[in-house]
Design a protein around this motif. Structure first.
Motif, short mmCIF file in Angstrom:
data_model
loop_
_atom_site.label_atom_id
_atom_site.label_comp_id
_atom_site.label_asym_id
_atom_site.label_seq_id
_atom_site.Cartn_x
_atom_site.Cartn_y
_atom_site.Cartn_z
N ILE A 329 42.74 33.76 36.95
CA ILE A 329 42.75 35.21 36.86
C ILE A 329 43.89 35.81 37.68
CG2 ILE A 329 41.05 35.51 38.72
CD1 ILE A 329 41.38 37.62 35.47
N ALA A 330 44.21 35.24 38.85
CA ALA A 330 45.30 35.78 39.66
C ALA A 330 46.65 35.51 39.00
CB ALA A 330 45.27 35.18 41.06
N ALA A 331 46.74 34.45 38.20
CA ALA A 331 47.97 34.19 37.46
C ALA A 331 48.15 35.21 36.36
CB ALA A 331 47.96 32.78 36.89
N ARG A 332 47.05 35.65 35.79
CA ARG A 332 47.11 36.59 34.67
C ARG A 332 47.30 38.03 35.13
NH1 ARG A 332 43.70 39.04 30.42
NH2 ARG A 332 41.71 38.56 31.38
N LEU A 333 46.60 38.41 36.20
CA LEU A 333 46.59 39.83 36.60
C LEU A 333 47.31 40.11 37.91
CD1 LEU A 333 42.85 40.73 35.83
CD2 LEU A 333 44.85 40.98 34.34
N GLY A 334 47.67 39.09 38.67
CA GLY A 334 48.18 39.30 40.01
C GLY A 334 47.04 39.38 41.01
N GLU A 335 47.34 39.12 42.30
CA GLU A 335 46.27 39.02 43.29
C GLU A 335 45.52 40.33 43.47
OE1 GLU A 335 45.68 38.41 48.06
OE2 GLU A 335 47.11 37.08 47.06
N ALA A 336 46.22 41.46 43.49
CA ALA A 336 45.54 42.73 43.76
C ALA A 336 44.51 43.04 42.69
CB ALA A 336 46.57 43.85 43.87
N GLN A 337 44.89 42.91 41.42
CA GLN A 337 43.96 43.22 40.36
C GLN A 337 42.92 42.11 40.20
OE1 GLN A 337 42.20 45.82 38.04
NE2 GLN A 337 44.09 46.33 39.10
N ALA A 338 43.26 40.88 40.62
CA ALA A 338 42.27 39.80 40.60
C ALA A 338 41.11 40.12 41.54
CB ALA A 338 42.91 38.48 40.98
N ARG A 339 41.37 40.84 42.63
CA ARG A 339 40.29 41.25 43.53
C ARG A 339 39.35 42.22 42.81
NH1 ARG A 339 41.93 40.44 49.12
NH2 ARG A 339 40.64 42.19 49.76
N VAL A 340 39.93 43.14 42.05
CA VAL A 340 39.11 44.06 41.28
C VAL A 340 38.31 43.31 40.23
CG1 VAL A 340 39.18 46.09 39.77
CG2 VAL A 340 40.77 45.92 41.69
N ALA A 341 38.96 42.34 39.58
CA ALA A 341 38.26 41.53 38.58
C ALA A 341 37.09 40.76 39.20
CB ALA A 341 39.24 40.57 37.91
N THR A 342 37.26 40.29 40.42
CA THR A 342 36.18 39.58 41.11
C THR A 342 35.00 40.52 41.35
OG1 THR A 342 37.71 38.06 42.18
CG2 THR A 342 35.55 38.37 43.22
N MET A 343 35.29 41.75 41.76
CA MET A 343 34.20 42.71 41.95
C MET A 343 33.50 42.97 40.63
SD MET A 343 34.24 46.48 43.80
CE MET A 343 34.23 45.79 45.47
N LEU A 344 34.26 43.07 39.55
CA LEU A 344 33.66 43.25 38.23
C LEU A 344 32.75 42.07 37.90
CD1 LEU A 344 33.58 44.76 35.45
CD2 LEU A 344 35.54 43.34 34.79
N LEU A 345 33.26 40.86 38.03
CA LEU A 345 32.50 39.67 37.69
C LEU A 345 31.18 39.60 38.45
CD1 LEU A 345 32.40 36.77 36.36
CD2 LEU A 345 33.40 35.96 38.51
N LEU A 346 31.22 39.92 39.74
CA LEU A 346 30.05 39.73 40.60
C LEU A 346 29.13 40.94 40.65
CD1 LEU A 346 31.70 37.72 43.51
CD2 LEU A 346 30.34 36.85 41.59
N THR A 347 29.44 41.99 39.87
CA THR A 347 28.55 43.16 39.85
C THR A 347 28.08 43.53 38.45
OG1 THR A 347 30.43 44.70 39.76
CG2 THR A 347 29.56 44.15 41.95
#
Length: 531
Positions: A329-347
Protein backbone atom coordinates in the motif's frame (compact mmCIF):
# COMPACT_ATOMS: atom_id res chain seq x y z
CA UNK A 1 -24.12 -9.28 18.99
CA UNK A 2 -22.08 -12.19 20.32
CA UNK A 3 -19.04 -11.97 18.10
CA UNK A 4 -16.72 -14.82 17.27
CA UNK A 5 -12.99 -14.26 17.57
CA UNK A 6 -12.52 -13.97 13.81
CA UNK A 7 -15.20 -11.27 13.62
CA UNK A 8 -13.71 -8.94 16.21
CA UNK A 9 -10.08 -9.92 15.69
CA UNK A 10 -7.32 -8.81 13.30
CA UNK A 11 -5.41 -11.28 11.12
CA UNK A 12 -1.72 -10.83 10.27
CA UNK A 13 -0.26 -12.57 7.24
CA UNK A 14 3.29 -13.90 7.50
CA UNK A 15 5.27 -14.87 4.42
CA UNK A 16 7.47 -17.39 6.24
CA UNK A 17 10.50 -17.20 3.94
CA UNK A 18 10.85 -13.53 4.83
CA UNK A 19 9.86 -13.09 8.48
CA UNK A 20 12.76 -14.35 10.62
CA UNK A 21 15.58 -16.78 9.90
CA UNK A 22 17.03 -18.68 12.87
CA UNK A 23 19.40 -21.15 11.18
CA UNK A 24 21.39 -18.76 9.00
CA UNK A 25 20.37 -20.09 5.58
CA UNK A 26 18.83 -16.76 4.53
CA UNK A 27 15.28 -18.15 4.57
CA UNK A 28 12.80 -17.54 7.37
CA UNK A 29 11.54 -20.49 9.39
CA UNK A 30 9.06 -21.61 12.05
CA UNK A 31 11.48 -21.04 14.93
CA UNK A 32 11.88 -17.50 13.61
CA UNK A 33 8.14 -16.92 13.75
CA UNK A 34 8.08 -18.32 17.29
CA UNK A 35 10.85 -15.92 18.28
CA UNK A 36 8.76 -12.96 17.14
CA UNK A 37 5.44 -13.91 18.74
CA UNK A 38 5.93 -11.37 21.52
CA UNK A 39 6.32 -8.66 18.89
CA UNK A 40 3.03 -9.73 17.32
CA UNK A 41 1.31 -9.82 20.69
CA UNK A 42 2.55 -6.31 21.46
CA UNK A 43 1.43 -5.16 18.03
CA UNK A 44 -2.07 -6.27 19.00
CA UNK A 45 -3.05 -8.82 16.36
CA UNK A 46 -5.33 -11.76 17.14
CA UNK A 47 -4.36 -14.39 14.57
CA UNK A 48 -1.45 -15.17 12.30
CA UNK A 49 -1.90 -16.67 8.85
CA UNK A 50 1.21 -18.40 7.55
CA UNK A 51 1.73 -18.81 3.81
CA UNK A 52 2.59 -22.40 2.75
CA UNK A 53 5.17 -24.28 4.81
CA UNK A 54 4.63 -27.77 3.35
CA UNK A 55 7.38 -29.81 1.64
CA UNK A 56 7.85 -28.33 -1.82
CA UNK A 57 10.34 -28.12 -4.70
CA UNK A 58 9.66 -24.35 -4.46
CA UNK A 59 8.89 -23.85 -8.14
CA UNK A 60 6.30 -21.35 -6.86
CA UNK A 61 7.74 -20.95 -3.36
CA UNK A 62 5.50 -23.38 -1.52
CA UNK A 63 2.35 -23.09 -3.59
CA UNK A 64 3.53 -26.29 -5.29
CA UNK A 65 2.91 -28.77 -2.48
CA UNK A 66 4.67 -32.16 -2.50
CA UNK A 67 3.22 -33.37 0.82
CA UNK A 68 0.12 -31.85 2.42
CA UNK A 69 0.87 -33.36 5.85
CA UNK A 70 4.44 -32.28 6.43
CA UNK A 71 6.73 -29.32 6.97
CA UNK A 72 9.43 -28.39 4.48
CA UNK A 73 12.88 -28.84 6.09
CA UNK A 74 13.70 -25.26 5.11
CA UNK A 75 11.08 -24.15 7.63
CA UNK A 76 11.59 -26.81 10.29
CA UNK A 77 9.75 -29.89 11.46
CA UNK A 78 6.30 -30.92 12.60
CA UNK A 79 7.62 -30.65 16.15
CA UNK A 80 8.60 -27.03 15.42
CA UNK A 81 5.11 -26.40 14.08
CA UNK A 82 3.47 -27.91 17.15
CA UNK A 83 5.70 -25.78 19.38
CA UNK A 84 4.80 -22.63 17.41
CA UNK A 85 1.09 -23.43 17.62
CA UNK A 86 1.29 -24.00 21.37
CA UNK A 87 3.29 -20.79 21.87
CA UNK A 88 0.79 -18.75 19.84
CA UNK A 89 -2.13 -20.19 21.78
CA UNK A 90 -0.35 -19.46 25.06
CA UNK A 91 -0.30 -15.78 24.04
CA UNK A 92 -3.97 -15.80 23.11
CA UNK A 93 -3.30 -15.79 19.36
CA UNK A 94 -4.86 -18.07 16.76
CA UNK A 95 -2.92 -19.70 13.93
CA UNK A 96 -4.20 -20.23 10.38
CA UNK A 97 -2.56 -22.29 7.65
CA UNK A 98 -2.58 -21.75 3.91
CA UNK A 99 -4.45 -24.66 2.28
CA UNK A 100 -3.58 -25.17 -1.41
CA UNK A 101 -6.32 -27.44 -2.81
CA UNK A 102 -6.44 -26.47 -6.49
CA UNK A 103 -3.08 -27.97 -7.50
CA UNK A 104 -0.13 -29.89 -6.12
CA UNK A 105 3.51 -30.13 -7.11
CA UNK A 106 4.37 -32.40 -10.00
CA UNK A 107 6.64 -34.08 -7.44
CA UNK A 108 3.72 -35.05 -5.21
CA UNK A 109 3.41 -38.87 -4.98
CA UNK A 110 -0.18 -38.59 -6.21
CA UNK A 111 0.92 -36.98 -9.48
CA UNK A 112 3.86 -39.31 -9.92
CA UNK A 113 1.34 -42.17 -9.78
CA UNK A 114 -1.15 -40.30 -11.95
CA UNK A 115 1.31 -39.81 -14.81
CA UNK A 116 2.71 -43.36 -14.52
CA UNK A 117 0.05 -44.76 -16.87
CA UNK A 118 -3.45 -44.12 -18.13
CA UNK A 119 -4.71 -47.05 -16.05
CA UNK A 120 -3.16 -45.99 -12.74
CA UNK A 121 -5.79 -45.72 -9.95
CA UNK A 122 -4.79 -42.08 -9.38
CA UNK A 123 -4.89 -41.11 -13.05
CA UNK A 124 -8.21 -39.33 -12.55
CA UNK A 125 -6.95 -37.45 -9.49
CA UNK A 126 -5.60 -34.89 -11.97
CA UNK A 127 -7.03 -33.43 -15.18
CA UNK A 128 -5.92 -35.31 -18.29
CA UNK A 129 -7.24 -34.74 -21.82
CA UNK A 130 -6.49 -35.94 -25.31
CA UNK A 131 -5.02 -33.55 -27.83
CA UNK A 132 -7.40 -31.50 -29.92
CA UNK A 133 -8.41 -32.95 -33.30
CA UNK A 134 -5.40 -32.41 -35.53
CA UNK A 135 -3.11 -32.06 -32.49
CA UNK A 136 -2.31 -29.36 -29.97
CA UNK A 137 -3.80 -28.48 -26.58
CA UNK A 138 -7.40 -29.53 -25.82
CA UNK A 139 -8.61 -25.91 -25.66
CA UNK A 140 -7.37 -22.31 -25.54
CA UNK A 141 -7.07 -21.94 -21.76
CA UNK A 142 -4.09 -19.88 -20.61
CA UNK A 143 -2.00 -20.32 -17.48
CA UNK A 144 -2.09 -17.46 -14.99
CA UNK A 145 1.67 -17.27 -15.51
CA UNK A 146 1.32 -17.03 -19.30
CA UNK A 147 1.36 -19.63 -22.06
CA UNK A 148 -0.93 -22.58 -22.56
CA UNK A 149 -2.43 -24.14 -19.43
CA UNK A 150 -1.89 -27.60 -20.96
CA UNK A 151 1.32 -29.60 -20.77
CA UNK A 152 1.98 -32.56 -23.06
CA UNK A 153 3.07 -35.79 -21.37
CA UNK A 154 4.99 -37.85 -23.90
CA UNK A 155 4.95 -41.06 -21.89
CA UNK A 156 1.15 -41.38 -21.71
CA UNK A 157 0.21 -39.38 -24.79
CA UNK A 158 -2.13 -36.87 -23.13
CA UNK A 159 -2.11 -33.31 -21.84
CA UNK A 160 -2.52 -32.39 -18.17
CA UNK A 161 -4.01 -29.10 -17.04
CA UNK A 162 -2.15 -26.53 -14.90
CA UNK A 163 -3.74 -23.19 -14.10
CA UNK A 164 -0.33 -21.94 -12.94
CA UNK A 165 3.13 -23.42 -13.64
CA UNK A 166 3.51 -26.74 -15.43
CA UNK A 167 5.08 -27.90 -12.17
CA UNK A 168 1.68 -27.28 -10.52
CA UNK A 169 -0.81 -29.74 -12.06
CA UNK A 170 -4.43 -29.10 -11.12
CA UNK A 171 -6.22 -31.65 -8.97
CA UNK A 172 -9.50 -33.10 -10.20
CA UNK A 173 -12.09 -32.26 -7.56
CA UNK A 174 -14.75 -34.10 -9.53
CA UNK A 175 -13.06 -37.34 -8.43
CA UNK A 176 -14.62 -38.50 -5.12
CA UNK A 177 -11.45 -40.26 -3.92
CA UNK A 178 -9.35 -37.12 -4.43
CA UNK A 179 -11.99 -35.05 -2.69
CA UNK A 180 -12.02 -37.41 0.30
CA UNK A 181 -8.21 -37.40 0.48
CA UNK A 182 -8.11 -33.60 0.59
CA UNK A 183 -10.77 -33.47 3.29
CA UNK A 184 -8.54 -35.82 5.28
CA UNK A 185 -5.73 -33.26 4.90
CA UNK A 186 -7.93 -30.65 6.57
CA UNK A 187 -8.73 -33.13 9.38
CA UNK A 188 -5.01 -33.78 9.89
CA UNK A 189 -4.28 -30.14 10.64
CA UNK A 190 -7.51 -29.47 12.52
CA UNK A 191 -6.68 -32.43 14.75
CA UNK A 192 -3.32 -30.78 15.48
CA UNK A 193 -5.18 -27.69 16.68
CA UNK A 194 -4.98 -25.14 13.87
CA UNK A 195 -7.67 -22.47 14.06
CA UNK A 196 -8.57 -22.34 10.39
CA UNK A 197 -7.35 -22.00 6.85
CA UNK A 198 -6.91 -19.49 4.10
CA UNK A 199 -7.95 -21.45 1.01
CA UNK A 200 -5.78 -20.66 -2.00
CA UNK A 201 -7.52 -19.81 -5.33
CA UNK A 202 -10.81 -21.29 -4.14
CA UNK A 203 -12.67 -20.11 -7.24
CA UNK A 204 -10.30 -22.08 -9.51
CA UNK A 205 -11.00 -25.50 -8.01
CA UNK A 206 -13.63 -26.83 -10.45
CA UNK A 207 -13.57 -26.50 -14.24
CA UNK A 208 -16.40 -26.84 -16.76
CA UNK A 209 -16.86 -30.54 -17.40
CA UNK A 210 -16.75 -30.27 -21.21
CA UNK A 211 -13.72 -27.90 -21.31
CA UNK A 212 -14.99 -25.36 -23.90
CA UNK A 213 -12.74 -22.54 -25.09
CA UNK A 214 -12.70 -19.40 -22.98
CA UNK A 215 -13.93 -16.26 -24.80
CA UNK A 216 -11.54 -13.40 -25.63
CA UNK A 217 -11.37 -10.44 -23.29
CA UNK A 218 -12.56 -7.36 -25.23
CA UNK A 219 -10.74 -5.05 -22.80
CA UNK A 220 -7.38 -6.85 -22.95
CA UNK A 221 -4.15 -4.88 -23.08
CA UNK A 222 -0.71 -6.56 -23.25
CA UNK A 223 0.38 -4.75 -20.08
CA UNK A 224 -2.22 -6.76 -18.16
CA UNK A 225 -0.37 -10.03 -18.73
CA UNK A 226 -1.30 -12.84 -21.10
CA UNK A 227 -3.65 -14.50 -18.60
CA UNK A 228 -6.09 -11.61 -19.06
CA UNK A 229 -6.32 -12.04 -22.82
CA UNK A 230 -9.20 -14.47 -22.18
CA UNK A 231 -12.13 -14.32 -19.79
CA UNK A 232 -11.87 -17.30 -17.44
CA UNK A 233 -15.51 -18.16 -17.96
CA UNK A 234 -15.15 -21.94 -18.09
CA UNK A 235 -11.90 -22.51 -16.17
CA UNK A 236 -13.01 -20.89 -12.88
CA UNK A 237 -16.06 -20.17 -10.69
CA UNK A 238 -18.11 -23.22 -11.62
CA UNK A 239 -21.31 -23.90 -9.64
CA UNK A 240 -20.01 -27.22 -8.27
CA UNK A 241 -17.41 -25.41 -6.16
CA UNK A 242 -20.05 -24.29 -3.69
CA UNK A 243 -20.85 -27.85 -2.64
CA UNK A 244 -17.14 -28.41 -1.95
CA UNK A 245 -16.92 -25.19 0.07
CA UNK A 246 -19.97 -26.30 2.05
CA UNK A 247 -18.32 -29.64 2.82
CA UNK A 248 -15.20 -27.85 4.05
CA UNK A 249 -17.38 -25.61 6.19
CA UNK A 250 -19.23 -28.55 7.76
CA UNK A 251 -15.90 -30.17 8.58
CA UNK A 252 -14.44 -27.00 10.11
CA UNK A 253 -17.60 -26.41 12.14
CA UNK A 254 -17.20 -29.88 13.69
CA UNK A 255 -14.06 -28.55 15.39
CA UNK A 256 -15.75 -25.58 17.05
CA UNK A 257 -14.77 -21.97 16.48
CA UNK A 258 -12.62 -22.35 13.36
CA UNK A 259 -12.55 -20.04 10.34
CA UNK A 260 -12.28 -20.60 6.59
CA UNK A 261 -11.12 -17.70 4.42
CA UNK A 262 -11.39 -18.05 0.65
CA UNK A 263 -9.05 -16.39 -1.82
CA UNK A 264 -11.46 -15.29 -4.55
CA UNK A 265 -10.84 -12.59 -7.15
CA UNK A 266 -14.33 -12.12 -8.61
CA UNK A 267 -16.83 -9.30 -9.15
CA UNK A 268 -18.92 -8.45 -6.10
CA UNK A 269 -22.10 -10.28 -7.10
CA UNK A 270 -20.24 -13.54 -7.74
CA UNK A 271 -18.03 -13.14 -4.66
CA UNK A 272 -21.09 -13.11 -2.42
CA UNK A 273 -22.07 -16.63 -3.54
CA UNK A 274 -19.09 -17.99 -1.61
CA UNK A 275 -20.76 -17.17 1.70
CA UNK A 276 -23.16 -19.93 0.70
CA UNK A 277 -26.83 -20.10 -0.17
CA UNK A 278 -28.74 -23.27 0.64
CA UNK A 279 -25.57 -24.44 2.44
CA UNK A 280 -23.07 -22.34 4.37
CA UNK A 281 -19.88 -21.52 2.47
CA UNK A 282 -16.61 -20.12 3.74
CA UNK A 283 -16.83 -17.71 6.65
CA UNK A 284 -14.89 -14.95 4.87
CA UNK A 285 -14.58 -14.72 1.08
CA UNK A 286 -11.61 -12.36 0.84
CA UNK A 287 -12.64 -8.84 -0.19
CA UNK A 288 -9.75 -7.37 -2.19
CA UNK A 289 -11.47 -4.19 -3.36
CA UNK A 290 -9.24 -1.80 -1.39
CA UNK A 291 -6.16 -3.20 -3.14
CA UNK A 292 -7.45 -2.20 -6.56
CA UNK A 293 -9.79 0.74 -5.83
CA UNK A 294 -9.10 4.21 -7.25
CA UNK A 295 -8.14 6.23 -4.20
CA UNK A 296 -10.78 8.92 -3.99
CA UNK A 297 -13.44 9.64 -1.39
CA UNK A 298 -16.54 9.35 -3.58
CA UNK A 299 -15.42 6.11 -5.18
CA UNK A 300 -14.48 4.50 -1.87
CA UNK A 301 -17.74 5.58 -0.24
CA UNK A 302 -19.73 4.03 -3.08
CA UNK A 303 -17.63 0.85 -2.91
CA UNK A 304 -18.14 0.49 0.85
CA UNK A 305 -21.87 1.05 0.53
CA UNK A 306 -22.20 -1.44 -2.34
CA UNK A 307 -20.23 -4.09 -0.48
CA UNK A 308 -22.26 -3.69 2.69
CA UNK A 309 -25.52 -3.82 0.72
CA UNK A 310 -24.45 -6.97 -1.15
CA UNK A 311 -23.64 -9.02 1.98
CA UNK A 312 -26.09 -11.88 2.50
CA UNK A 313 -27.94 -12.22 5.81
CA UNK A 314 -25.37 -13.20 8.43
CA UNK A 315 -22.45 -12.52 6.09
CA UNK A 316 -19.55 -10.85 7.88
CA UNK A 317 -17.43 -8.32 5.95
CA UNK A 318 -13.65 -8.30 5.66
CA UNK A 319 -11.03 -5.96 4.21
CA UNK A 320 -7.46 -6.27 2.91
CA UNK A 321 -4.90 -3.68 1.81
CA UNK A 322 -2.14 -6.00 0.60
CA UNK A 323 -0.80 -9.53 0.41
CA UNK A 324 2.05 -11.61 -1.00
CA UNK A 325 0.81 -11.14 -4.58
CA UNK A 326 -0.05 -7.45 -4.80
CA UNK A 327 1.94 -4.18 -4.47
CA UNK A 328 2.34 -2.81 -0.96
CA UNK A 329 0.00 0.00 0.00
CA UNK A 330 2.86 2.44 0.72
CA UNK A 331 4.28 1.70 -2.73
CA UNK A 332 0.94 2.53 -4.29
CA UNK A 333 -0.11 5.57 -2.25
CA UNK A 334 3.04 6.83 -0.53
CA UNK A 335 3.70 6.65 3.21
CA UNK A 336 1.49 9.58 4.25
CA UNK A 337 -1.63 8.29 2.52
CA UNK A 338 -0.77 4.72 3.53
CA UNK A 339 -1.27 5.87 7.14
CA UNK A 340 -4.76 7.06 6.23
CA UNK A 341 -5.40 3.76 4.44
CA UNK A 342 -4.36 1.89 7.60
CA UNK A 343 -6.88 3.86 9.64
CA UNK A 344 -9.51 3.00 7.04
CA UNK A 345 -8.64 -0.70 7.11
CA UNK A 346 -8.72 -0.93 10.90
CA UNK A 347 -11.94 1.06 11.41
CA UNK A 348 -14.24 -0.30 8.69
CA UNK A 349 -16.84 -2.84 9.76
CA UNK A 350 -15.46 -6.34 9.37
CA UNK A 351 -12.33 -8.41 9.82
CA UNK A 352 -9.10 -6.73 8.63
CA UNK A 353 -6.03 -8.62 7.43
CA UNK A 354 -2.63 -6.95 7.76
CA UNK A 355 0.36 -7.98 5.65
CA UNK A 356 3.73 -8.27 7.38
CA UNK A 357 5.91 -5.20 6.93
CA UNK A 358 3.04 -2.89 6.05
CA UNK A 359 3.06 -1.78 9.69
CA UNK A 360 6.48 -0.24 8.95
CA UNK A 361 5.37 1.54 5.79
CA UNK A 362 7.70 -0.46 3.54
CA UNK A 363 7.32 0.82 -0.01
CA UNK A 364 8.43 -0.50 -3.36
CA UNK A 365 11.65 -2.49 -3.35
CA UNK A 366 13.51 -2.65 -6.65
CA UNK A 367 14.77 -6.15 -7.42
CA UNK A 368 17.80 -6.32 -9.72
CA UNK A 369 17.46 -8.68 -12.66
CA UNK A 370 20.04 -11.08 -11.24
CA UNK A 371 18.15 -11.31 -7.92
CA UNK A 372 14.68 -12.06 -9.35
CA UNK A 373 13.15 -15.20 -7.84
CA UNK A 374 9.47 -15.02 -8.79
CA UNK A 375 8.54 -17.35 -11.68
CA UNK A 376 5.86 -14.92 -12.79
CA UNK A 377 8.40 -12.17 -13.38
CA UNK A 378 10.79 -14.62 -15.04
CA UNK A 379 8.07 -15.75 -17.48
CA UNK A 380 6.66 -12.28 -18.28
CA UNK A 381 9.48 -9.82 -17.54
CA UNK A 382 9.03 -6.08 -17.73
CA UNK A 383 5.26 -5.96 -17.08
CA UNK A 384 5.58 -5.14 -13.39
CA UNK A 385 3.76 -8.32 -12.37
CA UNK A 386 6.63 -9.75 -10.32
CA UNK A 387 5.87 -10.42 -6.67
CA UNK A 388 9.39 -10.33 -5.24
CA UNK A 389 9.10 -6.64 -4.20
CA UNK A 390 6.36 -7.50 -1.68
CA UNK A 391 8.14 -10.56 -0.27
CA UNK A 392 11.39 -9.00 0.93
CA UNK A 393 12.76 -9.79 4.43
CA UNK A 394 11.31 -8.14 7.51
CA UNK A 395 13.73 -5.49 8.86
CA UNK A 396 13.95 -5.92 12.63
CA UNK A 397 16.84 -3.66 13.69
CA UNK A 398 20.03 -1.92 12.58
CA UNK A 399 22.28 -4.97 12.89
CA UNK A 400 23.65 -6.69 9.74
CA UNK A 401 20.86 -7.85 7.42
CA UNK A 402 18.40 -5.98 9.66
CA UNK A 403 18.40 -8.82 12.19
CA UNK A 404 16.59 -11.08 9.72
CA UNK A 405 19.42 -13.56 9.18
CA UNK A 406 23.10 -14.20 9.90
CA UNK A 407 23.40 -15.52 6.35
CA UNK A 408 22.60 -14.02 2.96
CA UNK A 409 18.93 -13.00 2.64
CA UNK A 410 17.09 -14.86 -0.12
CA UNK A 411 15.81 -11.50 -1.40
CA UNK A 412 17.30 -8.04 -0.82
CA UNK A 413 16.01 -5.91 2.03
CA UNK A 414 14.12 -2.66 1.55
CA UNK A 415 16.90 -0.15 0.82
CA UNK A 416 15.91 2.15 3.69
CA UNK A 417 16.04 -0.65 6.29
CA UNK A 418 18.63 1.10 8.52
CA UNK A 419 15.98 3.76 9.18
CA UNK A 420 12.81 1.72 8.52
CA UNK A 421 12.93 -1.19 10.93
CA UNK A 422 11.02 -2.42 13.97
CA UNK A 423 13.52 -1.35 16.64
CA UNK A 424 13.83 2.15 15.25
CA UNK A 425 10.09 2.71 14.80
CA UNK A 426 9.27 1.29 18.24
CA UNK A 427 11.14 4.29 19.68
CA UNK A 428 9.44 6.89 17.48
CA UNK A 429 5.95 7.93 18.69
CA UNK A 430 4.89 9.11 15.24
CA UNK A 431 6.11 6.09 13.28
CA UNK A 432 3.89 3.84 11.16
CA UNK A 433 4.49 1.00 13.62
CA UNK A 434 3.27 3.03 16.57
CA UNK A 435 0.23 4.18 14.60
CA UNK A 436 -0.65 0.52 14.00
CA UNK A 437 -0.22 -0.29 17.70
CA UNK A 438 -2.48 2.58 18.75
CA UNK A 439 -5.14 1.71 16.18
CA UNK A 440 -5.14 -1.93 17.21
CA UNK A 441 -5.37 -0.94 20.88
CA UNK A 442 -8.38 1.26 20.09
CA UNK A 443 -10.10 -1.65 18.35
CA UNK A 444 -9.69 -3.72 21.51
CA UNK A 445 -11.04 -1.04 23.85
CA UNK A 446 -13.90 0.23 21.67
CA UNK A 447 -16.42 -2.37 20.57
CA UNK A 448 -17.82 0.15 18.10
CA UNK A 449 -14.63 -0.21 16.02
CA UNK A 450 -14.51 -4.00 16.05
CA UNK A 451 -18.08 -5.28 15.92
CA UNK A 452 -20.16 -2.12 15.69
CA UNK A 453 -22.43 -1.06 12.86
CA UNK A 454 -21.36 1.47 10.24
CA UNK A 455 -23.12 4.45 8.68
CA UNK A 456 -21.51 6.50 5.93
CA UNK A 457 -21.69 10.28 6.32
CA UNK A 458 -22.12 12.70 3.42
CA UNK A 459 -18.96 14.71 2.82
CA UNK A 460 -17.42 17.05 0.28
CA UNK A 461 -14.06 17.15 -1.44
CA UNK A 462 -11.53 14.50 -0.54
CA UNK A 463 -13.15 13.62 2.78
CA UNK A 464 -14.47 10.14 3.59
CA UNK A 465 -16.35 9.82 6.88
CA UNK A 466 -18.46 7.27 8.71
CA UNK A 467 -19.95 6.53 12.08
CA UNK A 468 -19.27 3.33 13.99
CA UNK A 469 -21.62 2.51 16.86
CA UNK A 470 -22.29 -0.32 19.31
CA UNK A 471 -23.92 -0.58 22.75
CA UNK A 472 -24.59 3.14 23.02
CA UNK A 473 -21.09 4.14 21.94
CA UNK A 474 -20.67 6.28 18.82
CA UNK A 475 -17.39 7.09 17.13
CA UNK A 476 -16.64 9.20 14.08
CA UNK A 477 -13.92 8.26 11.58
CA UNK A 478 -12.98 11.01 9.12
CA UNK A 479 -10.25 10.65 6.53
CA UNK A 480 -8.67 13.17 4.19
CA UNK A 481 -7.80 11.11 1.12
CA UNK A 482 -6.19 14.07 -0.60
CA UNK A 483 -2.93 16.00 -0.42
CA UNK A 484 -4.52 19.38 0.35
CA UNK A 485 -6.09 20.72 3.57
CA UNK A 486 -9.80 20.03 3.95
CA UNK A 487 -12.49 21.69 6.05
CA UNK A 488 -14.91 19.11 7.45
CA UNK A 489 -18.17 19.83 9.25
CA UNK A 490 -18.96 16.82 11.43
CA UNK A 491 -22.54 15.72 12.10
CA UNK A 492 -24.25 17.53 14.97
CA UNK A 493 -23.82 14.63 17.41
CA UNK A 494 -20.05 14.80 16.93
CA UNK A 495 -19.59 18.56 17.42
CA UNK A 496 -16.99 19.23 20.06
CA UNK A 497 -15.88 15.60 19.96
CA UNK A 498 -12.71 14.42 21.63
CA UNK A 499 -9.88 13.31 19.38
CA UNK A 500 -8.98 9.70 20.08
CA UNK A 501 -6.32 9.42 17.41
CA UNK A 502 -4.91 11.25 14.41
CA UNK A 503 -2.56 9.88 11.79
CA UNK A 504 -0.52 13.06 12.41
CA UNK A 505 0.79 13.57 15.91
CA UNK A 506 0.02 17.13 16.97
CA UNK A 507 -3.14 18.96 18.06
CA UNK A 508 -6.05 19.26 15.65
CA UNK A 509 -7.22 22.68 14.46
CA UNK A 510 -10.84 23.81 14.15
CA UNK A 511 -13.03 26.87 13.85
CA UNK A 512 -15.76 25.92 16.29
CA UNK A 513 -18.17 24.29 13.85
CA UNK A 514 -15.72 22.56 11.55
CA UNK A 515 -12.47 20.63 11.78
CA UNK A 516 -9.51 21.51 9.61
CA UNK A 517 -7.83 18.40 8.28
CA UNK A 518 -4.25 18.61 7.14
CA UNK A 519 -3.13 16.86 3.95
CA UNK A 520 -3.21 13.05 4.32
CA UNK A 521 -4.76 13.13 7.78
CA UNK A 522 -7.26 10.78 9.34
CA UNK A 523 -8.97 11.11 12.72
CA UNK A 524 -11.07 9.03 15.09
CA UNK A 525 -13.31 11.14 17.32
CA UNK A 526 -15.68 10.42 20.19
CA UNK A 527 -18.45 12.78 21.36
CA UNK A 528 -17.88 14.04 24.87
CA UNK A 529 -21.02 12.38 26.23
CA UNK A 530 -20.75 9.41 23.81
CA UNK A 531 -24.49 9.21 23.37
Amino acid sequence: MTARWWQKGVIYQIYPRSFQDMDGDGIGDLKGIARRLDYLAELGIDAIWISPIYPSPMADFGYDVADYRGIDPRFGTLADFDALLAAAHARGMKLLLDFVPNHSSDQHPWFIESRASRTNPKRDWYIWRDAAPGGGPPNNWISDFGGSAWQWDEATGQYYYHAFLKEQPDLNWRNPDLRAAMMDVLRFWLDRGVDGFRIDVLWHMVKAADFPDNPPNPDYRPSMGEMHSLLQLHSTDQPEIHDIAAEMRRLADCYGDRVLIGEIYLPLDRLMHYYGREQAGVHLPFNFQLIEAPWNARGLAQMIAAYEAALPPGGWPNWVLGNHDRPRIAARLGEAQARVATMLLLTLRGTPTLYYGDELGIGHVEIAADRVQDPRELREPGLGLGRDPVRTPMPWDESPNAGFTTGTPWLPLNPDWPMRNVARQAGEPGSPLMLHRRLLALRRTHAALSIGDIRLIDTEGDMLAYERHADGERLLVALNLGHDPQRFVPPRWARGACLLLSTIDDPVAGDGEALMFRPDEGMILAPQDNS
